[in-house]
Design an enzyme around this catalytic site. Structure first.
Site, PDB file in Angstrom:
ATOM      1  N   LYS A  51       1.001  -1.265   0.186  1.00 47.13           N
ATOM      2  CA  LYS A  51       0.054   0.061   0.016  1.00 47.13           C
ATOM      3  C   LYS A  51       0.996   1.297   0.130  1.00 47.13           C
ATOM      4  O   LYS A  51       0.861   2.144  -0.670  1.00 47.13           O
ATOM      5  CB  LYS A  51      -1.026   0.128   1.273  1.00 47.13           C
ATOM      6  CG  LYS A  51      -2.012  -1.089   1.015  1.00 47.13           C
ATOM      7  CD  LYS A  51      -2.720  -1.455   2.336  1.00 47.13           C
ATOM      8  CE  LYS A  51      -3.730  -2.394   2.206  1.00 47.13           C
ATOM      9  NZ  LYS A  51      -4.418  -2.990   3.236  1.00 47.13           N
ATOM     10  N   GLN A  95      -5.008  -1.767   9.465  1.00 51.37           N
ATOM     11  CA  GLN A  95      -4.774  -3.076   8.759  1.00 51.37           C
ATOM     12  C   GLN A  95      -5.644  -4.181   9.685  1.00 51.37           C
ATOM     13  O   GLN A  95      -5.300  -4.205  10.869  1.00 51.37           O
ATOM     14  CB  GLN A  95      -3.447  -3.360   8.586  1.00 51.37           C
ATOM     15  CG  GLN A  95      -3.041  -4.504   7.888  1.00 51.37           C
ATOM     16  CD  GLN A  95      -3.770  -4.562   6.280  1.00 51.37           C
ATOM     17  OE1 GLN A  95      -3.695  -3.582   5.732  1.00 51.37           O
ATOM     18  NE2 GLN A  95      -4.085  -5.912   6.036  1.00 51.37           N
ATOM     19  N   ASP A 118     -11.657   1.994   3.624  1.00 50.79           N
ATOM     20  CA  ASP A 118     -11.920   0.725   3.331  1.00 50.79           C
ATOM     21  C   ASP A 118     -13.551   0.278   3.222  1.00 50.79           C
ATOM     22  O   ASP A 118     -13.830  -0.660   2.821  1.00 50.79           O
ATOM     23  CB  ASP A 118     -11.653  -0.073   4.810  1.00 50.79           C
ATOM     24  CG  ASP A 118     -10.294  -0.775   4.354  1.00 50.79           C
ATOM     25  OD1 ASP A 118      -9.785  -1.294   3.542  1.00 50.79           O
ATOM     26  OD2 ASP A 118      -9.550  -1.031   5.733  1.00 50.79           O
TER      27      ASP A 118
HETATM   28  N1  GUN Z   1      -6.856  -7.152   5.814  1.00 53.38           N
HETATM   29  C1  GUN Z   1      -7.169  -8.057   4.767  1.00 53.38           C
HETATM   30  N2  GUN Z   1      -8.055  -7.488   3.659  1.00 53.38           N
HETATM   31  C2  GUN Z   1      -7.937  -6.166   4.336  1.00 53.38           C
HETATM   32  C3  GUN Z   1      -8.764  -4.846   3.793  1.00 53.38           C
HETATM   33  O1  GUN Z   1      -9.409  -5.139   2.820  1.00 53.38           O
HETATM   34  N3  GUN Z   1      -8.431  -3.849   4.383  1.00 53.38           N
HETATM   35  C4  GUN Z   1      -8.125  -3.672   5.742  1.00 53.38           C
HETATM   36  N4  GUN Z   1      -8.011  -2.677   6.480  1.00 53.38           N
HETATM   37  N5  GUN Z   1      -7.309  -5.006   6.089  1.00 53.38           N
HETATM   38  C5  GUN Z   1      -7.576  -6.067   5.365  1.00 53.38           C
END
Ligand code: GUN
Length: 286
Positions: A51, A95, A118
């Site tokens: 990211k 996350q 998200d």
């Molecule tokens: N962990 C696995 N997939 C995701 C996601 O799409 N967003 C976040 N914040 N954590 C994750």
């Protein structure tokens, strides 16, 4: 046809890059994404690194907060509150998964919905439910963009989504419904899963089981979107779908890696730009 998520996402990233240049000209700043990672989950560390890299490429500012697993829920809520109040921060991403001592839902609900890149906040989920969405979860959003890219019209099509998670299965089902598909959500308790899947014009596999879906589950000419990221018997990355077994009977399929995965990160970048516009007015040109 192999649906090349890597290439499609690379093309979108170029457009996002141009958009950030325009934003900088107009607003004298670029969008900013804050990412919070707690603990030492290896997969999460990789995702967060990717990211960060994507932000850098597109020109989005990124703020990384990394804490060890002893970081408390109260400390996290305080950090989120500060980011909510910081006008220079457009997007906040926590996350997941979080350590067991932290209440995930409480944390998600603490994020300002307009900064919830998200799309997990109940307000954003409600908007998605109502079809009045703004910030949509990244993986489902990426799947819809892939279908658009191959000019696939969902109108009246049978979509079978296997997996009912809040992050993928449920939101993608709603998006397909909004595009006039007939949607079935299947899961671990579904009876006759093979027969159910075999009906699908579009099969969305999101169960987290390596190569689970072979040709017995897939209708000739179907489009298959594979959300799984697993390791096979040789420790190689693979999806939930047995790619080799179905690739010759399908109309299109996303590979793993290089299918849904790159789209998810690109949609996070897109959501960060959308969050910037949400909070700063102005026309969203993307
Ligand atoms: N962990 C696995 N997939 C995701 C996601 O799409 N967003 C976040 N914040 N954590 C994750």
């Amino acid at each position: 046809m192999i649906i090349d998520g890597k290439e499609i996402s690379a093309n979108i990233k170029e457009k996002l890059k141009d958009e950030v240049v325009k934003i900088k000209e107009t607003y004298s700043r670029v969008p900013k994404l804050a990412v919070i990672l707690i603990g030492d989950n290896q997969a999460s560390q990789t995702y967060v690194r990717n990211k960060e890299r994507a932000c850098k490429y597109i020109g989005i500012d990124s703020l990384m907060y990394k804490h060890d697993s002893s970081f408390s829920e109260d400390e996290l809520l305080l950090e989120i509150e500060k980011l909510n109040c910081d006008d220079s921060v457009d997007g906040i991403l926590i996350q997941l998964p979080l350590p067991d001592h932290i209440d995930e839902q409480r944390v998600i609900e603490a994020i300002d919905p307009d900064k919830d890149v998200d799309g997990f906040h109940p307000i954003n989920i409600s908007k998605l439910f109502l079809g009045k969405h703004s910030l949509v979860p990244c993986t489902p959003k990426g799947m819809m963009v892939l279908l658009e890219e191959i000019n696939y019209n969902l109108d009246g099509k049978e979509v079978v989504v296997v997996g009912r998670s809040n992050i993928v299965g449920k939101p993608v089902s709603l998006l397909c419904l909004h595009h006039n598909a007939t949607v079935t959500i299947a899961h671990s308790k579904t009876k006759n899963l093979k027969e159910v899947c075999k009906r699908a014009d579009v099969l969305i596999a999101a169960v987290g089981k390596a190569k689970y879906f072979n040709h017995e589950y897939v209708k000739d000419g179907a489009v298959v979107l594979d959300v799984g990221i697993n390791r096979d018997e040789n420790n190689r990355l693979c999806g939930d779908v047995d790619f080799e077994d179905v690739k010759d009977i399908v109309q299109g399929i996303t590979p793993v890696p290089g299918g849904i995965g790159p789209m998810t990160i690109t949609m996070l970048m897109k959501n960060t730009i959308e969050a910037f516009y949400l909070r700063n007015g102005g026309k969203n040109g993307i």
